[in-house]
Design a protein around this motif. Sequence first.
Motif, PDB file in Angstrom:
ATOM      1  N   PHE A   1       0.835  -1.084   0.086  1.00 49.51           N
ATOM      2  CA  PHE A   1       0.060   0.029   0.121  1.00 49.51           C
ATOM      3  C   PHE A   1       0.863   1.254   0.033  1.00 49.51           C
ATOM      4  O   PHE A   1       1.738   1.236   0.740  1.00 49.51           O
ATOM      5  N   VAL A   2       0.751   2.152  -1.002  1.00 49.12           N
ATOM      6  CA  VAL A   2       1.536   3.283  -1.308  1.00 49.12           C
ATOM      7  C   VAL A   2       0.574   4.632  -1.261  1.00 49.12           C
ATOM      8  O   VAL A   2      -0.447   4.362  -1.844  1.00 49.12           O
ATOM      9  N   GLY A   3       1.312   5.758  -1.013  1.00 49.86           N
ATOM     10  CA  GLY A   3       0.516   7.032  -1.208  1.00 49.86           C
ATOM     11  C   GLY A   3       0.725   7.409  -2.558  1.00 49.86           C
ATOM     12  O   GLY A   3       1.152   6.657  -3.455  1.00 49.86           O
ATOM     13  N   ALA A   4       0.071   8.605  -3.093  1.00 50.19           N
ATOM     14  CA  ALA A   4       0.078   9.020  -4.258  1.00 50.19           C
ATOM     15  C   ALA A   4       1.542   9.435  -4.778  1.00 50.19           C
ATOM     16  O   ALA A   4       1.528   9.129  -5.948  1.00 50.19           O
ATOM     17  N   ARG A   5       2.438   9.473  -4.079  1.00 50.41           N
ATOM     18  CA  ARG A   5       3.665   9.666  -4.380  1.00 50.41           C
ATOM     19  C   ARG A   5       4.868   8.605  -4.337  1.00 50.41           C
ATOM     20  O   ARG A   5       5.860   8.534  -4.407  1.00 50.41           O
ATOM     21  N   GLY A   6       4.299   7.432  -3.980  1.00 54.10           N
ATOM     22  CA  GLY A   6       4.806   5.990  -3.853  1.00 54.10           C
ATOM     23  C   GLY A   6       5.406   5.688  -2.722  1.00 54.10           C
ATOM     24  O   GLY A   6       5.936   4.654  -2.494  1.00 54.10           O
ATOM     25  N   GLY A   7       5.089   6.800  -1.544  1.00 52.80           N
ATOM     26  CA  GLY A   7       5.779   6.424  -0.196  1.00 52.80           C
ATOM     27  C   GLY A   7       4.803   5.537   0.668  1.00 52.80           C
ATOM     28  O   GLY A   7       3.705   5.132  -0.033  1.00 52.80           O
TER      29      GLY A   7
END
Length: 166
Positions: A82-88
């Motif tokens: 599971f990652v955020g919009a920026r990949g983190g």
Amino acid sequence: ALLAGTGCRWGEATALRASDFDLNAETPVVRISRAWKRGERGGVYPGSPKTRRGRRTSTIDPTTVGLVRGLVDDRPDDELLFVGARGGRVRSQNFTDRVWQPAVQRSGLAKRPRVHDLRHSHASWLIGAGVPLIVVQYRLGHESIKTSGDRYGHLLPGAGELAAAS
């Protein structure tokens, strides 16, 4: 869906990688071995789960398998699932503000559940289905069965009737 289907904590779920899943096993599982921890200077890093027993392998039901399969199959083994919009990593506050609260509001529910309430719901469903409390303890990663009993013991179906009949 993963939180409701496994009872894992937010910090455990969001630290999962594709390699933590075995969705093709006879009984599919997820291995929970890390969770996000706060450092002394405010940073966040992957560390051990909350308790010693927090390191566990949990079975996954077919519906949850179907929902996470695409994420697992599309990710390299060492990347976060599971990652955020920026990949983190997905930050709890961002998820709560941007996804969870709007979904709760659209649902029309009278109560305002928290993300963590999915864990409590999972435990309640297990107990309602007659799953032994020791299994609930293991599944949730509670260090002691006392924790599980104190939190969920009142939900044991027919416990009073069973005791009276013994």
